[in-house]
Write a protein that holds these residues in place. Structure first.
Motif, PDB file in Angstrom:
ATOM      1  N   VAL A   1       0.855  -1.189   0.000  1.00 39.15           N
ATOM      2  CA  VAL A   1       0.000   0.000   0.000  1.00 39.15           C
ATOM      3  C   VAL A   1       0.889   1.235   0.000  1.00 39.15           C
ATOM      4  O   VAL A   1       1.861   1.323   0.755  1.00 39.15           O
ATOM      5  N   LEU A   2       0.537   2.185  -0.859  1.00 38.58           N
ATOM      6  CA  LEU A   2       1.294   3.417  -1.017  1.00 38.58           C
ATOM      7  C   LEU A   2       0.317   4.586  -0.950  1.00 38.58           C
ATOM      8  O   LEU A   2      -0.653   4.628  -1.704  1.00 38.58           O
ATOM      9  N   THR A   3       0.573   5.534  -0.057  1.00 37.78           N
ATOM     10  CA  THR A   3      -0.255   6.737   0.033  1.00 37.78           C
ATOM     11  C   THR A   3       0.619   7.936  -0.311  1.00 37.78           C
ATOM     12  O   THR A   3       1.713   8.091   0.230  1.00 37.78           O
ATOM     13  N   LEU A   4       0.108   8.755  -1.242  1.00 40.44           N
ATOM     14  CA  LEU A   4       0.863   9.885  -1.758  1.00 40.44           C
ATOM     15  C   LEU A   4       0.023  11.154  -1.727  1.00 40.44           C
ATOM     16  O   LEU A   4      -1.200  11.086  -1.837  1.00 40.44           O
ATOM     17  N   PRO A   5       0.665  12.325  -1.646  1.00 42.04           N
ATOM     18  CA  PRO A   5      -0.083  13.564  -1.802  1.00 42.04           C
ATOM     19  C   PRO A   5      -0.638  13.650  -3.222  1.00 42.04           C
ATOM     20  O   PRO A   5       0.009  13.200  -4.169  1.00 42.04           O
ATOM     21  N   ALA A   6      -1.818  14.207  -3.361  1.00 40.79           N
ATOM     22  CA  ALA A   6      -2.474  14.328  -4.671  1.00 40.79           C
ATOM     23  C   ALA A   6      -1.828  15.472  -5.457  1.00 40.79           C
ATOM     24  O   ALA A   6      -2.385  16.557  -5.581  1.00 40.79           O
ATOM     25  N   MET A   7      -0.645  15.201  -5.969  1.00 39.54           N
ATOM     26  CA  MET A   7       0.085  16.177  -6.777  1.00 39.54           C
ATOM     27  C   MET A   7       0.757  15.444  -7.929  1.00 39.54           C
ATOM     28  O   MET A   7       0.819  14.208  -7.937  1.00 39.54           O
ATOM     29  N   GLY A   8       1.232  16.173  -8.897  1.00 43.90           N
ATOM     30  CA  GLY A   8       1.778  15.587 -10.112  1.00 43.90           C
ATOM     31  C   GLY A   8       2.841  14.528  -9.889  1.00 43.90           C
ATOM     32  O   GLY A   8       2.907  13.539 -10.619  1.00 43.90           O
ATOM     33  N   SER A   9       3.694  14.700  -8.895  1.00 37.33           N
ATOM     34  CA  SER A   9       4.758  13.730  -8.648  1.00 37.33           C
ATOM     35  C   SER A   9       4.216  12.371  -8.212  1.00 37.33           C
ATOM     36  O   SER A   9       4.937  11.370  -8.266  1.00 37.33           O
ATOM     37  N   ALA A  10       2.951  12.299  -7.827  1.00 37.57           N
ATOM     38  CA  ALA A  10       2.354  11.027  -7.406  1.00 37.57           C
ATOM     39  C   ALA A  10       2.359  10.010  -8.546  1.00 37.57           C
ATOM     40  O   ALA A  10       2.509   8.807  -8.306  1.00 37.57           O
TER      41      ALA A  10
ATOM     42  N   THR B   1      -3.238   9.871 -12.465  1.00 35.56           N
ATOM     43  CA  THR B   1      -3.384  11.204 -13.072  1.00 35.56           C
ATOM     44  C   THR B   1      -4.809  11.721 -12.889  1.00 35.56           C
ATOM     45  O   THR B   1      -5.012  12.896 -12.541  1.00 35.56           O
ATOM     46  N   ASN B   2      -5.790  10.871 -13.116  1.00 36.97           N
ATOM     47  CA  ASN B   2      -7.186  11.291 -12.934  1.00 36.97           C
ATOM     48  C   ASN B   2      -7.456  11.729 -11.500  1.00 36.97           C
ATOM     49  O   ASN B   2      -8.123  12.747 -11.268  1.00 36.97           O
ATOM     50  N   SER B   3      -6.955  10.983 -10.532  1.00 32.65           N
ATOM     51  CA  SER B   3      -7.156  11.372  -9.129  1.00 32.65           C
ATOM     52  C   SER B   3      -6.482  12.697  -8.823  1.00 32.65           C
ATOM     53  O   SER B   3      -7.050  13.555  -8.156  1.00 32.65           O
ATOM     54  N   VAL B   4      -5.261  12.866  -9.322  1.00 36.92           N
ATOM     55  CA  VAL B   4      -4.519  14.101  -9.076  1.00 36.92           C
ATOM     56  C   VAL B   4      -5.205  15.297  -9.729  1.00 36.92           C
ATOM     57  O   VAL B   4      -5.261  16.382  -9.153  1.00 36.92           O
TER      58      VAL B   4
ATOM     59  N   ALA C   1      -9.564  15.098  -8.135  1.00 35.61           N
ATOM     60  CA  ALA C   1     -10.009  14.862  -6.760  1.00 35.61           C
ATOM     61  C   ALA C   1      -9.299  15.642  -5.667  1.00 35.61           C
ATOM     62  O   ALA C   1      -9.721  15.557  -4.523  1.00 35.61           O
ATOM     63  N   PRO C   2      -8.256  16.427  -5.927  1.00 39.41           N
ATOM     64  CA  PRO C   2      -7.484  16.968  -4.805  1.00 39.41           C
ATOM     65  C   PRO C   2      -8.245  17.909  -3.877  1.00 39.41           C
ATOM     66  O   PRO C   2      -7.905  18.003  -2.703  1.00 39.41           O
ATOM     67  N   ALA C   3      -9.276  18.570  -4.368  1.00 43.38           N
ATOM     68  CA  ALA C   3     -10.031  19.467  -3.486  1.00 43.38           C
ATOM     69  C   ALA C   3     -10.713  18.695  -2.356  1.00 43.38           C
ATOM     70  O   ALA C   3     -10.835  19.201  -1.238  1.00 43.38           O
TER      71      ALA C   3
ATOM     72  N   THR D   1      -1.778 -13.445 -11.381  1.00 41.95           N
ATOM     73  CA  THR D   1      -2.604 -12.242 -11.332  1.00 41.95           C
ATOM     74  C   THR D   1      -1.827 -11.053 -10.778  1.00 41.95           C
ATOM     75  O   THR D   1      -1.082 -11.195  -9.813  1.00 41.95           O
ATOM     76  N   PHE D   2      -2.020  -9.899 -11.396  1.00 42.62           N
ATOM     77  CA  PHE D   2      -1.558  -8.629 -10.846  1.00 42.62           C
ATOM     78  C   PHE D   2      -2.776  -7.731 -10.741  1.00 42.62           C
ATOM     79  O   PHE D   2      -3.537  -7.590 -11.700  1.00 42.62           O
ATOM     80  N   ALA D   3      -2.975  -7.159  -9.559  1.00 37.98           N
ATOM     81  CA  ALA D   3      -4.114  -6.263  -9.332  1.00 37.98           C
ATOM     82  C   ALA D   3      -3.614  -4.999  -8.648  1.00 37.98           C
ATOM     83  O   ALA D   3      -2.638  -5.026  -7.895  1.00 37.98           O
ATOM     84  N   PHE D   4      -4.289  -3.908  -8.936  1.00 36.34           N
ATOM     85  CA  PHE D   4      -3.984  -2.668  -8.232  1.00 36.34           C
ATOM     86  C   PHE D   4      -5.227  -1.808  -8.195  1.00 36.34           C
ATOM     87  O   PHE D   4      -6.123  -1.935  -9.040  1.00 36.34           O
ATOM     88  N   ALA D   5      -5.279  -0.967  -7.187  1.00 33.89           N
ATOM     89  CA  ALA D   5      -6.389  -0.035  -7.038  1.00 33.89           C
ATOM     90  C   ALA D   5      -5.836   1.353  -6.813  1.00 33.89           C
ATOM     91  O   ALA D   5      -4.804   1.520  -6.166  1.00 33.89           O
ATOM     92  N   VAL D   6      -6.541   2.333  -7.342  1.00 36.11           N
ATOM     93  CA  VAL D   6      -6.242   3.732  -7.060  1.00 36.11           C
ATOM     94  C   VAL D   6      -7.446   4.275  -6.313  1.00 36.11           C
ATOM     95  O   VAL D   6      -8.575   4.200  -6.803  1.00 36.11           O
ATOM     96  N   HIS D   7      -7.185   4.781  -5.109  1.00 37.88           N
ATOM     97  CA  HIS D   7      -8.264   5.247  -4.229  1.00 37.88           C
ATOM     98  C   HIS D   7      -8.119   6.735  -3.958  1.00 37.88           C
ATOM     99  O   HIS D   7      -7.019   7.231  -3.707  1.00 37.88           O
ATOM    100  N   ASP D   8      -9.240   7.442  -4.026  1.00 41.61           N
ATOM    101  CA  ASP D   8      -9.286   8.832  -3.573  1.00 41.61           C
ATOM    102  C   ASP D   8     -10.612   9.060  -2.859  1.00 41.61           C
ATOM    103  O   ASP D   8     -11.498   8.213  -2.876  1.00 41.61           O
ATOM    104  N   ARG D   9     -10.727  10.199  -2.221  1.00 40.18           N
ATOM    105  CA  ARG D   9     -11.915  10.506  -1.428  1.00 40.18           C
ATOM    106  C   ARG D   9     -12.870  11.447  -2.153  1.00 40.18           C
ATOM    107  O   ARG D   9     -13.623  12.184  -1.540  1.00 40.18           O
ATOM    108  N   HIS D  10     -12.867  11.406  -3.463  1.00 47.48           N
ATOM    109  CA  HIS D  10     -13.864  12.142  -4.241  1.00 47.48           C
ATOM    110  C   HIS D  10     -15.019  11.182  -4.518  1.00 47.48           C
ATOM    111  O   HIS D  10     -14.796  10.045  -4.913  1.00 47.48           O
ATOM    112  N   PRO D  11     -16.269  11.621  -4.332  1.00 48.00           N
ATOM    113  CA  PRO D  11     -17.397  10.692  -4.443  1.00 48.00           C
ATOM    114  C   PRO D  11     -17.757  10.270  -5.865  1.00 48.00           C
ATOM    115  O   PRO D  11     -18.429   9.255  -6.047  1.00 48.00           O
ATOM    116  N   TYR D  12     -17.310  10.995  -6.873  1.00 45.50           N
ATOM    117  CA  TYR D  12     -17.696  10.648  -8.246  1.00 45.50           C
ATOM    118  C   TYR D  12     -17.162   9.269  -8.624  1.00 45.50           C
ATOM    119  O   TYR D  12     -15.979   8.995  -8.473  1.00 45.50           O
ATOM    120  N   GLN D  13     -18.062   8.424  -9.140  1.00 47.25           N
ATOM    121  CA  GLN D  13     -17.687   7.090  -9.586  1.00 47.25           C
ATOM    122  C   GLN D  13     -17.893   7.001 -11.104  1.00 47.25           C
ATOM    123  O   GLN D  13     -19.027   6.944 -11.572  1.00 47.25           O
TER     124      GLN D  13
END
Length: 141
Positions: A13-22, A58-61, A64-66, A81-93
């Motif tokens: 698990v990796l948590t990053l600030p929602a900025m371009g370098s993410a 990129t979409n999350s950055v 969703a950053p607001a 199998t390789f799986a990954f998820a990108v999670h953010d706290r913006h409600p739009y699905q």
């Protein structure tokens, strides 16, 4: 793909600030954990999976950053199998399969084209409180 996500033996698990370098940090981390898990960088699934990951982060950055100052990436793998998820706290699905059906060449359309081309799956899972979501990508190795 025979493995269920819950049974995949490798996790990171990796948590990053929602900025371009993410985007760069998520890709570099993916490459590192795949190598640690014995999955060759030359495996034909790896480059498309890294592109998918980059598009989703990129979409999350961008969108969703607001509402989500952080982006979390969850990596999981097993023998086939390789799986990954990108999670953010913006409600739009987003409607992933609707993006694929659209004739545009947007990021989600690319994500879906690559995912389905690899024989993989894509799922949006909302948070229990409906204030965020994860987009899970699962591809065969």
């Amino acid at each position: 793909m025979t493995a269920q996500l819950e049974t995949l033996p490798y996790r990171h698990v990796l948590t990053l600030p929602a900025m371009g370098s993410a985007v760069r940090m998520a890709r570099e981390t993916a490459e590192q954990v795949l190598a640690e898990w014995g999955i060759s960088r030359r495996h034909p699934t790896v480059d498309p999976a890294l592109l998918i990951l980059s598009e989703l982060v990129t979409n999350s950055v961008r969108h969703a950053p607001a509402l989500s100052p952080n982006v979390t990436v969850i990596f999981a793998a097993g023998p086939d199998t390789f799986a990954f998820a990108v999670h953010d706290r913006h409600p739009y699905q987003p409607a992933l399969y609707g993006a694929f059906a659209a004739t545009g060449s947007g990021g989600l359309a690319t994500v879906m084209e690559l995912t389905l081309g690899l024989g993989g799956t894509a799922v949006v899972r909302g948070d229990a409180d409906s204030r965020g979501k994860s987009i899970w990508i699962t591809v065969p190795l």
